[in-house]
Design an enzyme around this catalytic site. Structure first.
Site, PDB file in Angstrom:
ATOM      1  N   HIS A 135       0.827  -1.208   0.000  1.00  6.63           N
ATOM      2  CA  HIS A 135       0.000   0.000   0.000  1.00  6.63           C
ATOM      3  C   HIS A 135       0.857   1.251   0.000  1.00  6.63           C
ATOM      4  CE1 HIS A 135      -2.750  -3.008   1.968  1.00  6.63           C
ATOM      5  NE2 HIS A 135      -3.164  -2.848   0.733  1.00  6.63           N
ATOM      6  N   ARG A 193      -4.042  -7.231 -13.902  1.00  2.39           N
ATOM      7  CA  ARG A 193      -3.774  -8.473 -13.154  1.00  2.39           C
ATOM      8  C   ARG A 193      -4.872  -8.606 -12.092  1.00  2.39           C
ATOM      9  NH1 ARG A 193       1.891  -6.513 -13.646  1.00  2.39           N
ATOM     10  NH2 ARG A 193       3.194  -8.183 -14.484  1.00  2.39           N
ATOM     11  N   ARG A 249      -6.941  -9.762 -17.634  1.00  2.00           N
ATOM     12  CA  ARG A 249      -6.321 -11.094 -17.633  1.00  2.00           C
ATOM     13  C   ARG A 249      -7.024 -11.949 -16.599  1.00  2.00           C
ATOM     14  NH1 ARG A 249      -0.148 -12.165 -15.945  1.00  2.00           N
ATOM     15  NH2 ARG A 249      -0.986 -11.792 -13.864  1.00  2.00           N
ATOM     16  N   GLU A 264       3.953 -16.864 -22.702  1.00  2.82           N
ATOM     17  CA  GLU A 264       4.945 -16.760 -21.624  1.00  2.82           C
ATOM     18  C   GLU A 264       5.550 -18.112 -21.270  1.00  2.82           C
ATOM     19  OE1 GLU A 264       3.126 -15.007 -18.147  1.00  2.82           O
ATOM     20  OE2 GLU A 264       1.233 -16.030 -18.461  1.00  2.82           O
ATOM     21  N   ASN A 270       8.212 -11.615 -18.402  1.00  3.22           N
ATOM     22  CA  ASN A 270       8.684 -11.939 -17.050  1.00  3.22           C
ATOM     23  C   ASN A 270       8.759 -13.456 -16.876  1.00  3.22           C
ATOM     24  OD1 ASN A 270       8.263  -9.227 -16.867  1.00  3.22           O
ATOM     25  ND2 ASN A 270       6.464  -9.362 -15.567  1.00  3.22           N
ATOM     26  N   ASP A 271       7.709 -14.121 -17.294  1.00  2.81           N
ATOM     27  CA  ASP A 271       7.721 -15.577 -17.201  1.00  2.81           C
ATOM     28  C   ASP A 271       8.474 -16.211 -18.368  1.00  2.81           C
ATOM     29  OD1 ASP A 271       6.465 -16.371 -14.790  1.00  2.81           O
ATOM     30  OD2 ASP A 271       4.571 -15.624 -15.571  1.00  2.81           O
ATOM     31  N   ARG A 273      12.638 -16.037 -11.613  1.00  2.00           N
ATOM     32  CA  ARG A 273      12.624 -14.579 -11.748  1.00  2.00           C
ATOM     33  C   ARG A 273      12.711 -13.843 -10.418  1.00  2.00           C
ATOM     34  NH1 ARG A 273       6.381 -13.632 -13.907  1.00  2.00           N
ATOM     35  NH2 ARG A 273       5.980 -11.973 -12.450  1.00  2.00           N
ATOM     36  N   CYS A 277       3.384  -7.355 -22.549  1.00  2.00           N
ATOM     37  CA  CYS A 277       2.984  -6.745 -21.282  1.00  2.00           C
ATOM     38  C   CYS A 277       3.944  -7.098 -20.158  1.00  2.00           C
ATOM     39  CB  CYS A 277       1.558  -7.139 -20.920  1.00  2.00           C
ATOM     40  SG  CYS A 277       1.353  -8.899 -20.707  1.00  2.00           S
TER      41      CYS A 277
HETATM   42  C1  PEP Z   1       4.731 -11.815 -17.438  1.00  2.00           C
HETATM   43  O1  PEP Z   1       4.937 -12.963 -17.065  1.00  2.00           O
HETATM   44  O2  PEP Z   1       5.520 -11.166 -18.161  1.00  2.00           O
HETATM   45  C2  PEP Z   1       3.503 -11.113 -17.022  1.00  2.00           C
HETATM   46  C3  PEP Z   1       3.174  -9.947 -17.522  1.00  2.00           C
HETATM   47  O3  PEP Z   1       2.738 -11.703 -16.083  1.00  2.00           O
HETATM   48  P1  PEP Z   1       3.074 -11.719 -14.506  1.00  2.00           P
HETATM   49  O4  PEP Z   1       4.254 -10.803 -14.295  1.00  2.00           O
HETATM   50  O5  PEP Z   1       1.846 -11.288 -13.830  1.00  2.00           O
HETATM   51  O6  PEP Z   1       3.413 -13.157 -14.281  1.00  2.00           O
HETATM   52 MG    MG Z   2       3.336 -14.128 -16.202  1.00  2.00          MG
END
Ligand code: PEP
Ligand code: MG
Length: 593
Positions: A200, A307, A343, A442, A465-466, A476, A513
């Site tokens: 927060h 998200r 999503r 991903e 990211n994934d 990660r 994204c």
């Molecule tokens: C990702 O994996 O790049 C992604 C946008 O999803 P999250 O970071 O919520 O896993």
């Molecule tokens: Mg992801």
């Protein structure tokens, strides 16, 4: 200034949760500056009275929170309102109340002791949760418990302000109610022991544009009120009692930052169109509805990733279809947004709603998460699908399925979506006829199958990211492996190129994204690939737009081709870094100051 010269200089590394630089005096904020007394009740006859005392403290706490909420409503800062609601819900939580009274009754202890035991119990439960997003939610319970304890002690919080400006609040964590009680107009920064990007403190700090660093472990034990601090929310650094030359350097950095921010925001709403007229659409990623206004002022044209997991956090009971629907409506009805991509929840693995946590998985990142979890928990999934479909009748909505690893998963998800649509229509409820369906790319198998997957959906959204973690086999979240986490790795570039080419061959749009979309160093590489949309943290938007507007697609393609000719990750990075620094000296040189 002699204060800092006599004191030890410390440089503390944390997580930058709100960018910018501030230099000022520390104010050590202790939410529980009261002495608690714990004692056994020496007569069972005292138990009902003690329970009543606890209940009175609950009532008083609720009254105070409602009062704070009322005051907040009168100000321009309305972000804390929503979280104060959550705190009121915790206060009324049946388990919280019944367990605490049980402790009083069964153990014959006073209410303070029982509340403390309750808090310790929750702390233990939350500490076992690996996901930092979920474990961080203990702070809500802690804030509520502290308020109840304060009311049991009968002591009011006294906020002491011994100085006029440039106050940097140093605290373990800061609750929304704390922010409402602090004289925010005097607060210039935050530095906290705990918390992360989604805490927060982070949300409030970002929405008020106050530099903040969290996750500093125990800054509260290293800093005293009136110490001089530098908080660099961009780099995630706090310097305690800096040397004079550090101060001078950071004053310069601060001036530079303020000037560039002003400049960035002045062009934030311009389209991301290259000099040779290639248009990239730029969206914002959000986790909370409250982030939408900031996304818009920073130039988001749409929401590229909502998200939705957060809807489950802080809630004992599963959210109903109405809860989901009301939440999504707030997003999709925003007029300034071209569309909103919702999503479906990325739950499972180590993120579970309510009490439905199954046996611990050995490898949750590769476990029963996201779409896999949803296809198993069909009722839970359908509740969300129905709400998204209903929201699609209110404003332009796209749906995005996470962690798709094969064709059967997307077909199954679409089938359930179709069923939900048919049910709603049969019930006479409104649904948009043409909601676009997207797959997140991903998982490496989805990249391999991208040609075929592209025939199943309306768009792709690449979750780097994934994708990077799975492609390079790098957790990660493991800080020891960060040196290997390289978005410009030649293998990653090949994967990305394949996804974009497959999408375009099938004439569907391709978005990104993951965090890479907002990384200025990768910007021209992604442009060279001809991604159609980039969606990112709102703070990254102005800079990315600026780089795109000053570039040409033609040059970006040459850069990409050259970068892809290297086979070693460090060579790609060195090459791209050199190029970017040379062509955008203003954007990159200051980072190394
Ligand atoms: C990702 O994996 O790049 C992604 C946008 O999803 P999250 O970071 O919520 O896993
Ligand atoms: Mg992801």
């Amino acid at each position: 200034m002699s204060v800092y010269q006599e004191k030890k200089t410390l440089v503390l590394k944390g997580i930058g949760i709100s960018p910018g630089i501030v230099i000022g005096k520390a104010y050590l904020f202790d939410p529980l500056d009261i002495q608690l007394s714990f004692y056994k009740l020496d007569d069972v006859a005292l138990i009902p009275k003690e329970i009543q005392r606890f209940k009175n403290a609950l009532k008083e706490s609720e009254r105070q929170l409602l009062e704070i909420q009322e005051n907040v409503r009168k100000t321009k800062i309305d972000e804390p309102l929503y979280v104060i609601d959550v705190h009121i819900l915790i206060l009324k939580d049946k388990k919280f109340i019944s367990r605490t009274t049980k402790y009083i009754r069964r153990l014959g202890i006073n209410a303070e002791w029982a509340v403390r035991m309750m808090l310790d119990r929750y702390k233990k439960i939350f500490a076992d949760v690996e996901d930092t997003y979920i474990s961080g939610r203990i702070s809500d319970i802690q804030h509520v418990a502290e308020r109840v304890l304060r009311n049991l002690s009968g002591k009011k919080r006294e906020t002491v302000w011994g100085f006029d400006d440039n106050v940097i609040v140093v605290a373990q964590d800061i609750s929304p109610a704390d922010t409402a009680q602090l004289k925010m107009e005097k607060v210039r920064g935050f530095a906290t022991d705990i918390g992360g990007r989604t805490s927060h403190t982070a949300i409030v700090a970002r929405s008020m544009e106050i530099p903040a660093v969290a996750g500093l472990d125990n800054i509260t034990s290293m800093v005293q009120t009136a110490d001089i601090l530098i908080v660099d929310g961009t780099a995630g650094l706090v310097i305690v009692n800096p040397y004079p030359d550090m101060l001078t350097r950071y004053e310069e950095k601060k001036t530079h930052y303020a000037a560039s921010k002003k400049e960035y925001l002045s062009h934030a709403k311009l389209p991301a169109v290259t000099l040779d007229n290639y248009r990239v659409q730029i969206g914002g990623n959000i986790e909370f509805v409250e982030e939408i206004p900031m996304a818009i002022t920073h130039g988001a044209e749409y929401i590229g990733l909502y998200r939705t997991e957060f809807i489950y956090i802080n809630s004992e009971d599963l959210p109903t279809e109405e809860d989901h629907f009301n939440n999504y409506c707030q997003v999709v009805k925003t007029k300034e947004l071209l569309w909103s991509t919702i999503r479906t929840f990325d739950l499972g693995g180590d993120k579970f709603p309510s009490n439905s946590k199954p046996a611990k998985e050995l490898n949750p990142q590769m476990g029963l998460r996201a779409i896999r979890f949803c296809l198993k928990e069909v009722d839970l999934f359908k509740t969300q699908l129905r709400a998204i479909l209903r929201a699609s009748a209110i404003g332009k909505t796209k749906i995005l399925f996470p962690m798709i690893s094969g064709i059967e998963e997307i077909r199954e998800a679409k089938k359930l979506l179709q069923e939900a649509r048919a049910e709603l229509i049969a019930e006479g409820l409104k649904v948009a006829p043409d909601m676009e369906i997207g797959a997140m790319i991903e998982v490496p198998s989805a990249v391999v199958l991208a040609d075929k997957l592209a025939r199943e959906v309306d768009f792709f959204s690449i979750g780097t990211n994934d994708l990077i973690q799975y492609a390079l086999a790098i957790d990660r979240a493991n800080e020891h492996l960060m040196y290997l986490y390289e978005p410009l790795h030649p293998a990653v570039l090949l994967l990305l190129k394949r996804v974009v080419d497959s999408a375009h061959k099938a004439k569907i749009r391709v978005a990104m994204c993951g965090e890479m979309a907002g990384d200025p160093m990768c910007c021209l590489i992604l442009l060279g690939m001809e991604l159609d949309e980039l969606s990112m943290n709102h703070l990254a938007i102005p800079r990315i737009k600026r780089i795109i507007r000053a570039s040409s697609l033609k040059d970006a393609k040459v850069l990409l081709k050259n970068a892809m000719s290297f086979s070693v990750a460090s060579e790609v990075r060195a090459y791209v870094q050199d190029y970017m620094k040379q062509h955008f000296p203003k954007e990159f040189q200051k980072e190394e100051d």
